[in-house]
Design a protein around this motif. Structure first.
Motif, short mmCIF file in Angstrom:
data_model
loop_
_atom_site.label_atom_id
_atom_site.label_comp_id
_atom_site.label_asym_id
_atom_site.label_seq_id
_atom_site.Cartn_x
_atom_site.Cartn_y
_atom_site.Cartn_z
N MET A 1 0.83 -1.20 0.00
CA MET A 1 0.00 0.00 0.00
C MET A 1 0.86 1.25 0.00
N LYS A 2 0.24 2.32 -0.44
CA LYS A 2 1.01 3.53 -0.71
C LYS A 2 0.85 4.56 0.40
N VAL A 3 1.98 4.98 0.93
CA VAL A 3 2.00 5.98 1.98
C VAL A 3 2.56 7.27 1.38
N LYS A 4 1.98 8.42 1.74
CA LYS A 4 2.46 9.69 1.20
C LYS A 4 3.08 10.53 2.30
N VAL A 5 4.17 11.17 1.99
CA VAL A 5 4.82 12.07 2.94
C VAL A 5 5.00 13.43 2.26
N ILE A 6 4.55 14.46 2.94
CA ILE A 6 4.73 15.82 2.41
C ILE A 6 5.61 16.60 3.38
N VAL A 7 6.72 17.08 2.88
CA VAL A 7 7.66 17.84 3.70
C VAL A 7 7.62 19.29 3.24
N THR A 8 7.33 20.20 4.16
CA THR A 8 7.23 21.62 3.79
C THR A 8 8.11 22.47 4.70
N PRO A 9 8.62 23.59 4.19
CA PRO A 9 9.37 24.48 5.07
C PRO A 9 8.45 25.05 6.15
N ALA A 52 0.65 -0.93 10.84
CA ALA A 52 1.55 -1.52 11.82
C ALA A 52 2.94 -0.88 11.75
N GLN A 53 3.25 -0.32 10.60
CA GLN A 53 4.58 0.25 10.41
C GLN A 53 4.62 1.75 10.59
N GLU A 54 3.50 2.32 11.04
CA GLU A 54 3.44 3.78 11.16
C GLU A 54 4.50 4.34 12.11
N PRO A 55 4.74 3.73 13.29
CA PRO A 55 5.76 4.30 14.18
C PRO A 55 7.13 4.37 13.52
N LYS A 56 7.49 3.30 12.82
CA LYS A 56 8.79 3.27 12.15
C LYS A 56 8.84 4.31 11.02
N LEU A 57 7.70 4.46 10.33
CA LEU A 57 7.63 5.45 9.25
C LEU A 57 7.80 6.87 9.80
N ARG A 58 7.16 7.13 10.95
CA ARG A 58 7.29 8.46 11.58
C ARG A 58 8.73 8.74 11.96
N VAL A 69 14.54 20.94 12.00
CA VAL A 69 14.87 22.31 12.41
C VAL A 69 14.13 23.32 11.54
N ILE A 70 14.05 23.05 10.26
CA ILE A 70 13.44 24.02 9.34
C ILE A 70 12.23 23.49 8.58
N GLU A 71 11.91 22.19 8.76
CA GLU A 71 10.82 21.62 7.97
C GLU A 71 9.80 20.89 8.85
N ASP A 72 8.56 20.89 8.38
CA ASP A 72 7.50 20.05 8.97
C ASP A 72 7.23 18.90 8.00
N TYR A 73 6.75 17.79 8.54
CA TYR A 73 6.30 16.73 7.63
C TYR A 73 4.88 16.33 7.97
N ARG A 74 4.21 15.78 6.96
CA ARG A 74 2.86 15.26 7.14
C ARG A 74 2.85 13.85 6.55
N LEU A 75 2.49 12.89 7.37
CA LEU A 75 2.46 11.49 6.93
C LEU A 75 1.01 11.13 6.64
N GLU A 76 0.71 10.73 5.41
CA GLU A 76 -0.67 10.35 5.05
C GLU A 76 -0.74 8.86 4.83
N MET A 77 -1.40 8.17 5.76
CA MET A 77 -1.56 6.72 5.64
C MET A 77 -2.73 6.42 4.72
N PRO A 78 -2.70 5.29 4.02
CA PRO A 78 -3.84 4.93 3.17
C PRO A 78 -5.06 4.63 4.05
N ASN A 79 -6.26 4.98 3.57
CA ASN A 79 -7.47 4.74 4.36
C ASN A 79 -7.93 3.30 4.25
N GLU A 80 -7.87 2.76 3.03
CA GLU A 80 -8.33 1.37 2.88
C GLU A 80 -7.14 0.48 2.50
N LYS A 81 -7.27 -0.79 2.81
CA LYS A 81 -6.21 -1.73 2.47
C LYS A 81 -6.28 -2.04 0.98
#
Lengths: 82, 82
Positions: A1-9, A52-58, A69-81
């Motif tokens: 399944m596909k996990v999305k990460v968005i990193v923004t300043p 189950a792998q969310e903690p490791k992904l974070r 220090v300079i960036e925020d991230y947003r982790l988007e987990m898939p809603n359905e399997k």
């Protein structure tokens, strides 16, 4: 399944790349562009149960994929399997 | 209002940056990472009615923000007015 990460300043951090793009947009006639901020977008194809792998992904988002220090991230987990 | 643009490498195009991140993840013990693809994420603060400016925004996505030969873009307009 596909996990999305968005990193923004972070809001308080200058984004010269975004400022350059805003200038270019205005130069090309799009004067309505007030502010542009540029970040990274990652799609990670994960084997098995992503939840189950969310903690490791974070942990990876924090240590490898962003500079906290300079960036925020947003982790988007898939809603359905899938 | 805020418009989002996501630029990703086309499916058929190699993404060496993504491959390097996948290797790093596996090296850090996250062996479930099968594939990683990296793109850009832009937040554009637009003055006035964004819907009216969508054609111009699409033109800019195509001409300025992405390289249509190797990249796809996705333009996300805000759903509600702010």
């Amino acid at each position: 399944m596909k996990v999305k990460v968005i990193v923004t300043p972070k809001e308080t951090v200058l984004d010269p790349q975004g400022a350059a793009v805003r200038e270019a947009m205005q130069h090309l006639g799009f004067t309505a562009a007030r502010d542009v901020r540029i970040g990274r977008y990652l799609e990670i194809e994960v084997e098995g149960d992503a939840a189950a792998q969310e903690p490791k992904l974070r942990e990876l988002c924090h240590d490898l994929l962003s500079n906290p220090v300079i960036e925020d991230y947003r982790l988007e987990m898939p809603n359905e399997k899938s």
